[in-house]
Motif scaffolding. Structure first.
Motif, PDB file in Angstrom:
ATOM      1  N   GLU A   1       1.014  -1.521   0.164  1.00  0.00           N
ATOM      2  CA  GLU A   1       0.172   0.238   0.041  1.00  0.00           C
ATOM      3  C   GLU A   1       0.661   1.394   0.063  1.00  0.00           C
ATOM      4  O   GLU A   1       0.748   2.353  -0.447  1.00  0.00           O
ATOM      5  CB  GLU A   1      -1.034   0.099   1.112  1.00  0.00           C
TER       6      GLU A   1
ATOM      7  N   MET B   1      -4.235   1.872 -12.722  1.00  0.00           N
ATOM      8  CA  MET B   1      -4.831   0.995 -11.639  1.00  0.00           C
ATOM      9  C   MET B   1      -6.297   1.653 -11.387  1.00  0.00           C
ATOM     10  O   MET B   1      -7.375   0.321 -10.660  1.00  0.00           O
ATOM     11  CB  MET B   1      -4.211   1.283 -10.758  1.00  0.00           C
ATOM     12  N   ASP B   2      -6.958   2.729 -11.195  1.00  0.00           N
ATOM     13  CA  ASP B   2      -8.325   2.785 -10.800  1.00  0.00           C
ATOM     14  C   ASP B   2      -8.679   3.206 -11.991  1.00  0.00           C
ATOM     15  O   ASP B   2     -10.123   2.578 -12.349  1.00  0.00           O
ATOM     16  CB  ASP B   2      -8.883   4.762 -10.962  1.00  0.00           C
ATOM     17  N   GLN B   3      -8.276   3.238 -13.665  1.00  0.00           N
ATOM     18  CA  GLN B   3      -9.395   2.317 -14.388  1.00  0.00           C
ATOM     19  C   GLN B   3      -9.328   0.788 -14.802  1.00  0.00           C
ATOM     20  O   GLN B   3     -10.293   0.377 -15.726  1.00  0.00           O
ATOM     21  CB  GLN B   3      -8.625   3.406 -15.766  1.00  0.00           C
TER      22      GLN B   3
ATOM     23  N   GLN C   1       2.370   1.723  -3.857  1.00  0.00           N
ATOM     24  CA  GLN C   1       1.100   1.894  -4.319  1.00  0.00           C
ATOM     25  C   GLN C   1       1.089   3.799  -4.467  1.00  0.00           C
ATOM     26  O   GLN C   1       0.472   4.489  -5.534  1.00  0.00           O
ATOM     27  CB  GLN C   1      -0.373   1.415  -4.434  1.00  0.00           C
ATOM     28  N   LYS C   2       0.909   4.120  -2.702  1.00  0.00           N
ATOM     29  CA  LYS C   2       0.499   5.910  -2.740  1.00  0.00           C
ATOM     30  C   LYS C   2       1.733   7.252  -3.508  1.00  0.00           C
ATOM     31  O   LYS C   2       1.488   7.880  -4.002  1.00  0.00           O
ATOM     32  CB  LYS C   2       1.069   5.754  -1.081  1.00  0.00           C
TER      33      LYS C   2
ATOM     34  N   LYS D   1      -1.140   5.736 -11.182  1.00  0.00           N
ATOM     35  CA  LYS D   1      -2.749   5.057 -10.453  1.00  0.00           C
ATOM     36  C   LYS D   1      -3.650   5.779 -11.637  1.00  0.00           C
ATOM     37  O   LYS D   1      -4.499   5.111 -11.275  1.00  0.00           O
ATOM     38  CB  LYS D   1      -2.511   6.785  -9.493  1.00  0.00           C
ATOM     39  N   ARG D   2      -3.504   6.341 -12.681  1.00  0.00           N
ATOM     40  CA  ARG D   2      -4.768   6.402 -13.479  1.00  0.00           C
ATOM     41  C   ARG D   2      -4.967   4.507 -14.363  1.00  0.00           C
ATOM     42  O   ARG D   2      -6.636   4.654 -14.003  1.00  0.00           O
ATOM     43  CB  ARG D   2      -4.421   7.430 -14.139  1.00  0.00           C
TER      44      ARG D   2
ATOM     45  N   PRO E   1     -12.723  -3.787 -11.676  1.00  0.00           N
ATOM     46  CA  PRO E   1     -13.182  -3.997 -10.254  1.00  0.00           C
ATOM     47  C   PRO E   1     -12.659  -5.939  -9.912  1.00  0.00           C
ATOM     48  O   PRO E   1     -11.478  -5.849  -8.938  1.00  0.00           O
ATOM     49  CB  PRO E   1     -14.608  -4.131  -9.431  1.00  0.00           C
TER      50      PRO E   1
ATOM     51  N   ARG F   1      -8.881  -5.385 -10.352  1.00  0.00           N
ATOM     52  CA  ARG F   1      -8.203  -4.825  -9.979  1.00  0.00           C
ATOM     53  C   ARG F   1      -7.989  -5.385  -8.318  1.00  0.00           C
ATOM     54  O   ARG F   1      -7.027  -4.987  -7.305  1.00  0.00           O
ATOM     55  CB  ARG F   1      -8.623  -3.309  -9.287  1.00  0.00           C
TER      56      ARG F   1
ATOM     57  N   GLU G   1       1.452   9.569 -11.607  1.00  0.00           N
ATOM     58  CA  GLU G   1       0.050   9.968 -11.255  1.00  0.00           C
ATOM     59  C   GLU G   1      -0.517   9.009 -12.221  1.00  0.00           C
ATOM     60  O   GLU G   1      -1.837   7.835 -12.096  1.00  0.00           O
ATOM     61  CB  GLU G   1      -0.137  11.428 -12.107  1.00  0.00           C
TER      62      GLU G   1
ATOM     63  N   ASP H   1      -4.194  -6.039  -6.246  1.00  0.00           N
ATOM     64  CA  ASP H   1      -3.984  -5.903  -4.530  1.00  0.00           C
ATOM     65  C   ASP H   1      -3.665  -7.313  -3.703  1.00  0.00           C
ATOM     66  O   ASP H   1      -3.162  -6.836  -2.851  1.00  0.00           O
ATOM     67  CB  ASP H   1      -5.095  -5.303  -4.700  1.00  0.00           C
TER      68      ASP H   1
END
Length: 254
Positions: A73, A87-89, A76-77, A84-85, A92, A95, A81, A99
């Motif tokens: 985690e 991963m967000d896209q 990942q932070k 991160k985008r 589910p 993802r 950017e 994780d």
């Protein structure tokens, strides 16, 4: 006829140092260790074993005090950017699978890190070997340069690994733990990487106390086994360190 006096043809050579003596002398009298390596005593499995044991200590500290889930985690932070985008896209289910794999991947990767370090040392020896020989007129053998790097690394890797593990057992905050810079031996270790300019953080990470000590010891060793003056060893070692550091800082800036 008078008796002829037989003179000894040569002075009896002193026996070589043991690996443990070479390890101790790296800290107490490094020139003795490197002179012994130059004499042909190039075994380096003990310093490598010491590094592996210290790495296991840090791995255990991370496993018990931080957990690999938190390490994942935290990493990942610190992702760029665009990562991160991406991963967000992700859908589910993908993802969730990523994780779930992340902590295991981190644990396995760092368990295998001694092998990566060995490969790194082999490559560094391959770079310094022609540098000191063809660039500065040295006569070092590849095995001697590798042994110098392995022994000089004792003032770097075990110290950083042990200090990193001790800091965790002493109560360092898991949420602020950076597996890429685990020991409080440079200014960057006291900064929040997420809030610090990436190029500046990379530069401050490189200016690390054990790292500089290791570079000095390596320079001395390379000069001794190559039979050149010490300034040549310093130029060769610190020159490559500067090149690598600038590349890393440049990549971080990009």
């Amino acid at each position: 006829m008078s008796d002829q006096v037989v003179q000894p043809s040569a002075e009896v050579a002193a026996p070589g140092l043991t690996q443990m003596q070479r390890v101790i002398n790296v800290f107490a009298a490094p020139s003795k260790t490197f002179a012994d390596i130059k004499a042909g005593n190039k075994s380096w499995w003990l310093p490598f074993l010491i590094t592996v044991v210290c790495g296991a200590f840090l791995w255990s500290a991370i496993n018990s005090q931080v957990t690999w889930k938190t390490v994942y985690e935290n990493q990942q932070k610190l992702q760029p950017e665009f990562a991160k985008r991406m991963m967000d896209q992700m859908p589910p289910d993908q993802r969730a699978a990523a994780d779930a794999r992340g902590p295991k991947t981190q644990a396995i990767t760092w368990a295998l890190s001694p092998l990566g370090l060995l490969i790194y040392d082999l490559l560094m020896a391959l770079i310094l070997w022609p540098t000191i020989n063809f660039g500065f007129g040295g006569k070092a053998k590849y095995g001697s340069i590798l042994a110098v790097i392995m022994y000089a690394g004792l003032v770097l890797w075990p110290i950083r690994l042990l200090l990193g593990g001790i800091a965790l057992f002493a109560g360092a905050a898991p949420d602020g733990f950076n597996v890429g810079n685990p020991a409080p031996t440079n200014i960057a270790a006291f900064l929040n990487q997420a809030d610090t300019n990436k190029a500046l953080y990379a530069l401050l990470s490189a200016i690390d106390a054990p790292t500089i000590w290791c570079l000095i010891i390596t320079s001395i060793g390379v000069a001794i086994v190559a039979g050149v003056k010490r300034p040549s060893g310093y130029i060769a070692v610190f020159g490559w360190w500067l090149v690598v550091t600038l590349v890393i800082v440049g990549i971080a800036a990009i």
